[in-house]
Design an enzyme around this catalytic site. Structure first.
Site, PDB file in Angstrom:
ATOM      1  N   LYS A 115      36.906  51.557  42.524  1.00  0.00           N
ATOM      2  CA  LYS A 115      37.963  51.504  43.543  1.00  0.00           C
ATOM      3  C   LYS A 115      38.984  52.603  43.338  1.00  0.00           C
ATOM      4  CE  LYS A 115      37.211  46.849  44.645  1.00  0.00           C
ATOM      5  NZ  LYS A 115      37.387  45.559  44.011  1.00  0.00           N
ATOM      6  N   GLU A 199      48.260  46.136  43.829  1.00  0.00           N
ATOM      7  CA  GLU A 199      48.470  46.323  45.273  1.00  0.00           C
ATOM      8  C   GLU A 199      49.385  45.224  45.783  1.00  0.00           C
ATOM      9  OE1 GLU A 199      44.763  46.200  47.398  1.00  0.00           O
ATOM     10  OE2 GLU A 199      44.279  48.281  46.926  1.00  0.00           O
ATOM     11  N   HIS A 234      34.553  34.444  48.707  1.00  0.00           N
ATOM     12  CA  HIS A 234      34.019  35.808  48.811  1.00  0.00           C
ATOM     13  C   HIS A 234      32.554  35.859  49.224  1.00  0.00           C
ATOM     14  CE1 HIS A 234      37.832  37.045  47.264  1.00  0.00           C
ATOM     15  NE2 HIS A 234      37.677  36.274  46.218  1.00  0.00           N
ATOM     16  N   ARG A 291      25.465  50.546  50.832  1.00  0.00           N
ATOM     17  CA  ARG A 291      24.128  49.959  51.034  1.00  0.00           C
ATOM     18  C   ARG A 291      24.028  49.421  52.455  1.00  0.00           C
ATOM     19  NH1 ARG A 291      27.362  45.972  48.643  1.00  0.00           N
ATOM     20  NH2 ARG A 291      27.762  44.354  50.192  1.00  0.00           N
TER      21      ARG A 291
HETATM   22  C1  MV4 Z   1      43.000  42.020  49.059  1.00  0.00           C
HETATM   23  C2  MV4 Z   1      43.513  40.860  49.678  1.00  0.00           C
HETATM   24  C3  MV4 Z   1      44.860  40.833  49.952  1.00  0.00           C
HETATM   25  N1  MV4 Z   1      45.644  41.881  49.628  1.00  0.00           N
HETATM   26  N2  MV4 Z   1      43.816  43.031  48.763  1.00  0.00           N
HETATM   27  C4  MV4 Z   1      38.638  40.300  48.264  1.00  0.00           C
HETATM   28  C5  MV4 Z   1      37.387  40.981  47.888  1.00  0.00           C
HETATM   29  C6  MV4 Z   1      37.673  42.428  47.834  1.00  0.00           C
HETATM   30  N3  MV4 Z   1      36.740  43.118  48.669  1.00  0.00           N
HETATM   31  C7  MV4 Z   1      39.079  42.579  48.283  1.00  0.00           C
HETATM   32  N4  MV4 Z   1      39.589  41.288  48.585  1.00  0.00           N
HETATM   33  C8  MV4 Z   1      40.861  41.099  48.999  1.00  0.00           C
HETATM   34  N5  MV4 Z   1      41.708  42.122  48.749  1.00  0.00           N
HETATM   35  C9  MV4 Z   1      45.121  42.946  49.047  1.00  0.00           C
HETATM   36  N6  MV4 Z   1      45.915  43.961  48.715  1.00  0.00           N
HETATM   37  C10 MV4 Z   1      42.650  39.822  49.972  1.00  0.00           C
HETATM   38  C11 MV4 Z   1      41.322  39.927  49.623  1.00  0.00           C
HETATM   39  C12 MV4 Z   1      40.525  38.797  49.955  1.00  0.00           C
HETATM   40  C13 MV4 Z   1      39.491  38.876  50.876  1.00  0.00           C
HETATM   41  C14 MV4 Z   1      39.158  40.071  51.491  1.00  0.00           C
HETATM   42  C15 MV4 Z   1      38.134  40.129  52.407  1.00  0.00           C
HETATM   43  C16 MV4 Z   1      37.431  38.975  52.727  1.00  0.00           C
HETATM   44  C17 MV4 Z   1      37.734  37.795  52.129  1.00  0.00           C
HETATM   45  C18 MV4 Z   1      38.759  37.727  51.193  1.00  0.00           C
HETATM   46  C19 MV4 Z   1      39.057  36.511  50.601  1.00  0.00           C
HETATM   47  C20 MV4 Z   1      40.058  36.437  49.686  1.00  0.00           C
HETATM   48  C21 MV4 Z   1      40.784  37.577  49.354  1.00  0.00           C
END
Ligand code: MV4
Length: 486
Positions: A115, A199, A234, A291
Site C-alpha cells: 500500500k 489514515e 471483508h 488480478r
Molecule cells: C478504510 C476504511 C475507512 N477509512 N480506510 C477494508 C479493507 C481494505 N481494502 C480497506 N478497508 C477499509 N479501509 C479508511 N481510511 C474502511 C475500510 C473498510 C472496508 C472497505 C471496503 C469494503 C468493506 C470495508 C469494511 C470495513 C472497513
C-alpha cells in the site's frame, strides 16, 4: 497463443477455460487429488494432477505448474484469482520460462501489493487520497502528533495488508500506543513486514471499484464501476454494476483517476482500482487489485465485454480494439456469491455433499459454478459454490430477476447464503440504494431468515393440507361411484 493452462480450480477455472476454447485455443487444467472429477478437469482438453488436496501441496506449487506447462508445450498461464494470481515471483518465473503470464507485469504486482509503494506511485498523479501519511511509522509520539493533526478516529493499516487484515481503528489518543504495537506485531506475523501507516477513518463508506484494462502500447480504459459495499468481515456477498449512487460526472472522474492509477505502475491487462466513497460523495483511492476479480461478471454484463478474452489478447501483445469512447453501460447487473455457509450460524462453512443441485436458467440469468449434483464441497478451499448473476434493463428489473432466480435455485445437502441473498434483495435499504459497508452489521439478524423460513414452512403445510383434503374428497367420490356401479 495455441495452448493455455489455467492454474486454478472451481468456477473461475471453468469460466476461464470456456473463453479460451471460444477463442480456438487448446485448454489445460490442473487439479488436486480431491478435484479429479471436477467440471473444470472434465472440460479441459488436457489435465494435470498437482498433488494432495491442501493448496500448498497442489494449487500453490508454482514451480511444478511451470514445469508441467513446459512439458505440455503450453504458451500461456492464466492464474485466475487467489492462489498464485498476485504472486510477483510466480509471474516472473512464468515469463522467464518463455510462457506468457496472463496478468500484469511482476513490477505492477509488486507496487500494488504494497500500500505504501502504491501511494508513492500515484503521488504524482493528483489522485484523491484519504488524509493520512504515506510512509511507514514506528514512533508512537510521532503517530500521536499525526493523529491529532488529522483528527480521531484514525485507522492504522499494514502496508502489506489486504482485505482488512492488520487494520485497527483508534478512537482516542490513549489507545494509540497499544493499538499501534498490536498492529505492528500482527503485520510482522501475518505478512513478514511490520510497516504500518495512519489514515483518517472514513466512518460510513461505500466500496466502489473501477475495472480497468490496459494494453502494452499504453492504451488504458476503464469499464465503469462495481458497487461492493454489501460484505461481511471483508468478504463480499452482493455486488452490482453500475452503482445506484454515482452520477455520470462522478463516474467519469473516478474512471479517469482509476486510469491514472493504472498508468502510475505501467499496468497491463485487467485490474481493479478500489475507492472509498463517503456520505458526501467524496472518493478516495484505496488500493489496486492486480488480478481478475470474483465479481467481474457484473461488468461483463453491462459492457458486453469478455474480460478474460481481453486479458488473453493483451498478454498476447495485441492492442485494445476499442477506446474509452466506444464503451458504455447498458442495463444493470447484480451478483450474489453463493457460499456453502450457514447464515443462521454465524456463516460457518457448511461443507458436505451437494445432494440436490439445480441452478436456475432463463433470460438474464448467468450462473458461474464449478460443481455438479452429487459432488462434495471440499474443506480445503474457499467455500464458494457459485455466483448467481442477473441482468435487466434497469436496477429494479435485475433485482426482480435475481429474487426469482434465488427461488428457483435448488441446493440441498449443505447450507448456503441463498436465503441471506434474498434478505438483501428484499431489504428497503438495498432497494433504495441507501446503504454502506455496514449494511450486514446494521441490518442482518438470523431471526429474519428464521422468520422467512417459518413463513415458507407454514405455506408448505397449508398447501399440503389442502392437497390432502382434496384427495380425500376425490377418494370419497370414487368410493361412492364404485359402490353404485354395477
Ligand atoms: C478504510 C476504511 C475507512 N477509512 N480506510 C477494508 C479493507 C481494505 N481494502 C480497506 N478497508 C477499509 N479501509 C479508511 N481510511 C474502511 C475500510 C473498510 C472496508 C472497505 C471496503 C469494503 C468493506 C470495508 C469494511 C470495513 C472497513
Amino acid at each position: 497463443m495455441k495452448k493455455i493452462l489455467v492454474a486454478n480450480r472451481g468456477e473461475i477455472a471453468l469460466r476461464i477455460l470456456r473463453t479460451i476454447r471460444k477463442m480456438g485455443i487448446k485448454t489445460v487444467a490442473v487439479y488436486s487429488e480431491i478435484d479429479r472429477h471436477s467440471p473444470h478437469v472434465i472440460f479441459a482438453d488436457e489435465a494435470i494432477c498437482l498433488g494432495p488436496p491442501p493448496s500448498n501441496q497442489s494449487y500453490l506449487l508454482g514451480d511444478k505448474i511451470i514445469e508441467m506447462a513446459k512439458a505440455l508445450g503450453v504458451d500461456g498461464i492464466h492464474p485466475g484469482y487467489g492462489f498464485l494470481s498476485e504472486n510477483a515471483d510466480f509471474a516472473r518465473k512464468v515469463t522467464e520460462s518463455g510462457i506468457k503470464f496472463i496478468g500484469p507485469s511482476p513490477h505492477s504486482i509488486e507496487i500494488m501489493g504494497s500500500k505504501l509503494a502504491a501511494k508513492a506511485a500515484v503521488k504524482a498523479y493528483d489522485i484523491p487520497m484519504v488524509p493520512g501519511i504515506d510512509e511507514a511509522i514506528e514512533d508512537v509520539e510521532e503517530a500521536k502528533a499525526i493523529a491529532k493533526k488529522i483528527g480521531f478516529p484514525i485507522l492504522i493499516k499494514a502496508s502489506a495488508g489486504g482485505g482488512g487484515k492488520g487494520m485497527r481503528i483508534v478512537e482516542h489518543e490513549e489507545e494509540l500506543a497499544e493499538q499501534m504495537k498490536r498492529a505492528i506485531s500482527e503485520a510482522v506475523s501475518a505478512f513478514g513486514d511490520g510497516s504500518v501507516f495512519i489514515e483518517k477513518y472514513v466512518a460510513s463508506p461505500r466500496h466502489i471499484e473501477i475495472q480497468v484494462l490496459a494494453d502494452e502500447a499504453g492504451n488504458t480504459v476503464h469499464l465503469f464501476e462495481r458497487e461492493c459495499s454489501i460484505q461481511r468481515r471483508h468478504q463480499k456477498v452482493v455486488e452490482e454494476a453500475p452503482s445506484a449512487v454515482l452520477t455520470p460526472a462522478l463516474r467519469a472522474a473516478m474512471g479517469k483517476d482509476a486510469v491514472k492509477v493504472a498508468q502510475s505502475c505501467q499496468y497491463t491487462g485487467a485490474g481493479t482500482v478500489e475507492f472509498l466513497l463517503d456520505e458526501n460523495l467524496n472518493y478516495y483511492f484505496l488500493e489496486m487489485n492486480t488480478r481478475l476479480q470474483v465479481e467481474h461478471p457484473v461488468t461483463e454484463l453491462i459492457t458486453g465485454i469478455d474480460l478474460v478474452e481481453q486479458q488473453i489478447k493483451v498478454a498476447n501483445g495485441e492492442d485494445l480494439a476499442f477506446s474509452q469512447a466506444d464503451l458504455s453501460i447498458t442495463g444493470h447487473a447484480v451478483e450474489l456469491r453463493v457460499y456453502a455457509e450457514d447464515p443462521l450460524n454465524n456463516f460457518l462453512p457448511s461443507v458436505g455433499n451437494l445432494e440436490v443441485y439445480q441452478a436456475p436458467e432463463g433470460e438474464g440469468i448467468r450462473v458461474d459454478d464449478g460443481f455438479e449434483e452429487g459432488m462434495d464441497i471440499p474443506i480445503y478451499y474457499d467455500p464458494m459454490i457459485s455466483k448467481l448473476i442477473c441482468y435487466g434493463p434497469t436496477r429494479s428489473a435485475a433485482i426482480q430477476r435475481i429474487r426469482e432466480a434465488i427461488q428457483n435455485y435448488q441446493i440441498e445437502g449443505v447450507e448456503t447464503t441463498l436465503g441471506f441473498g434474498q434478505f438483501v434483495f428484499e431489504h428497503e435499504a438495498f432497494l433504495s440504494g441507501n446503504f454502506d459497508t455496514h449494511f450486514v452489521k446494521q441490518y442482518y439478524d438470523p431471526k429474519h431468515l428464521k422468520a422467512a423460513q417459518e413463513e415458507r414452512a407454514k405455506i408448505a403445510a397449508q398447501v399440503a393440507l389442502k392437497l390432502l383434503l382434496e384427495e380425500r374428497k376425490n377418494l370419497k367420490v370414487v368410493a361412492h361411484d364404485t359402490t353404485n356401479w354395477k
